[in-house]
Design an enzyme around this catalytic site. Sequence first.
Site, PDB file in Angstrom:
ATOM      1  CE  LYS A 125      -0.264  -0.085   5.026  1.00  0.00           C
ATOM      2  NZ  LYS A 125      -0.821  -0.810   6.150  1.00  0.00           N
TER       3      LYS A 125
ATOM      4  NE  ARG B 120      -7.544   0.427  10.967  1.00  0.00           N
ATOM      5  CZ  ARG B 120      -6.295   0.314  10.528  1.00  0.00           C
ATOM      6  NH1 ARG B 120      -5.468   1.367  10.551  1.00  0.00           N
ATOM      7  NH2 ARG B 120      -5.849  -0.824  10.061  1.00  0.00           N
TER       8      ARG B 120
ATOM      9  CE1 TYR C 127      10.374  32.611  -1.550  1.00  0.00           C
ATOM     10  CE2 TYR C 127      10.600  30.266  -1.148  1.00  0.00           C
ATOM     11  CZ  TYR C 127      10.222  31.307  -1.965  1.00  0.00           C
ATOM     12  OH  TYR C 127       9.686  31.040  -3.188  1.00  0.00           O
TER      13      TYR C 127
ATOM     14  CG  MET D 121       6.282  23.474  -4.225  1.00  0.00           C
ATOM     15  SD  MET D 121       5.053  24.292  -5.236  1.00  0.00           S
ATOM     16  CE  MET D 121       4.193  25.285  -4.041  1.00  0.00           C
TER      17      MET D 121
HETATM   18  C1  LIG Z   1       0.026  -1.779   6.694  1.00  0.00           C
HETATM   19  C2  LIG Z   1      -0.526  -3.028   7.212  1.00  0.00           C
HETATM   20  C3  LIG Z   1       0.319  -4.114   7.481  1.00  0.00           C
HETATM   21  C4  LIG Z   1       1.829  -4.044   7.335  1.00  0.00           C
HETATM   22  O1  LIG Z   1       2.411  -3.276   8.374  1.00  0.00           O
HETATM   23  P1  LIG Z   1       3.994  -3.189   8.569  1.00  0.00           P
HETATM   24  O2  LIG Z   1       4.141  -2.613   9.913  1.00  0.00           O
HETATM   25  O3  LIG Z   1       4.504  -2.252   7.527  1.00  0.00           O
HETATM   26  O4  LIG Z   1       4.539  -4.548   8.422  1.00  0.00           O
HETATM   27  C5  LIG Z   1      -0.281  -5.296   7.894  1.00  0.00           C
HETATM   28  N1  LIG Z   1      -1.623  -5.390   8.061  1.00  0.00           N
HETATM   29  C6  LIG Z   1      -2.459  -4.355   7.832  1.00  0.00           C
HETATM   30  C7  LIG Z   1      -3.919  -4.532   8.025  1.00  0.00           C
HETATM   31  C8  LIG Z   1      -1.930  -3.141   7.407  1.00  0.00           C
HETATM   32  O5  LIG Z   1      -2.755  -2.121   7.188  1.00  0.00           O
END
Ligand SMILES: *Cc1c(COP(=O)(O)O)cnc(C)c1O
Length: 383
Positions: free
Chosen positions: A36, A135, A275, A323
Amino acid sequence: MHTNSIIELNKSAYQKNIDFLKKTFGKKVILSSVVKGNAYGHGIAEFVNMAYECGLRHFSVFDVEEAKSIRAQLQHRVTIMVMGLVNEQDMDWAIENEVEFFVFNKIRLTKALKSAKKLHKKAKIHIELETGMHRTGFEKRDLNSIIETLKRESEHLVFKGLCTHYAGAESIANYYRVDKQIKRFEEMYQYICNHGIQPEIKHSACSAASMMFPETRMDLVRIGIMQYGLWPSPEVFVNYLNSKKSKIDPLQRVISWKSKIMNLKIVNSGEFIGYGTSFLAERKMKIAVIPIGYAHGYSRSLSNQGRVLINGHRCIVVGSVNMNMMSVDVTDIEKVKKEDEVVLIGNQNGLTVSVASFSDFSNQLNYELLTRISKTIPRKIIE
Ligand SMILES: *Cc1c(COP(=O)(O)O)cnc(C)c1O
């Protein structure tokens, strides 16, 4: 595409991380590569190809958009699991393309079933349980109705997995809470099995949990940060070292970020740089301008703080990160010219700017810093 900098992915470092993780978890545990956040900033398209070549066959993503980009790269050679968002309009695509996904509420369960029936194709679902993170996930009181649905609709729903996620396994401070989650998950798993159905696999561990609580590995581990060569927290690293005779870090950073000097300038003592008035030259200085700024993911909080490597020297950022540009002090480097290499993350002549040192300066987690690196920077795999 920005060509002002480049991200390099080190394949042999990645292979070493994977070898270490596989050895740690053993053959029976599926290693799912969590990609992700644009593969934690590494660049999802390039990264999954590299991972595939290094033997990975299972990927976890947050949403269907990311699942699509993996299917585009690797077609049906790999398993994809969506841990987060499946939009209404994406459900058909996910089922049609055999993408597995978490189901954590009844609305999604109903939607998945409806799509599966319509498409005459089974939906492969992972039932996510609420164990204490609060969650996403089904509560205990929901179980009877889910069990009933899964049994009744087994022609349309494949009970692929049962899963949960821990609320902060990277910190000892959360030990009690995580320990309770582990017990609750096991109880709910037993409850389901006692009612005559069983998931193909169960899984719960992220990087931190997999190291701190080995019992959480179960059938599959969802590994993000560690595959990229970084520890979830210093605590997890220290905990690992304490368990080993040799005090060597088995992980290697995969990412490097490099740019080039765009301009050089001499600034007289008493002048401000950039700046405003955040940096005053207290001597005659030589300044290199780098075409990197917060628009590319180099945090503004690294103003007057960040370090980069140029010609084997560690150079400090002077003035604010803009930027698209920033300035660094190269006064003490004799030979420096336009186009010379600038290392923002990585090695040069035996010196290193690690992701951790970089993020500590700005109090960001490794995770946050990495995912901020702009998608538009080209990624290149080096062998
Ligand atoms: C991001 C995520 C992981 C992986 O987490 P790491 O700490 O990067 O290994 C595993 N399970 C879920 C549900 C996640 O959202």
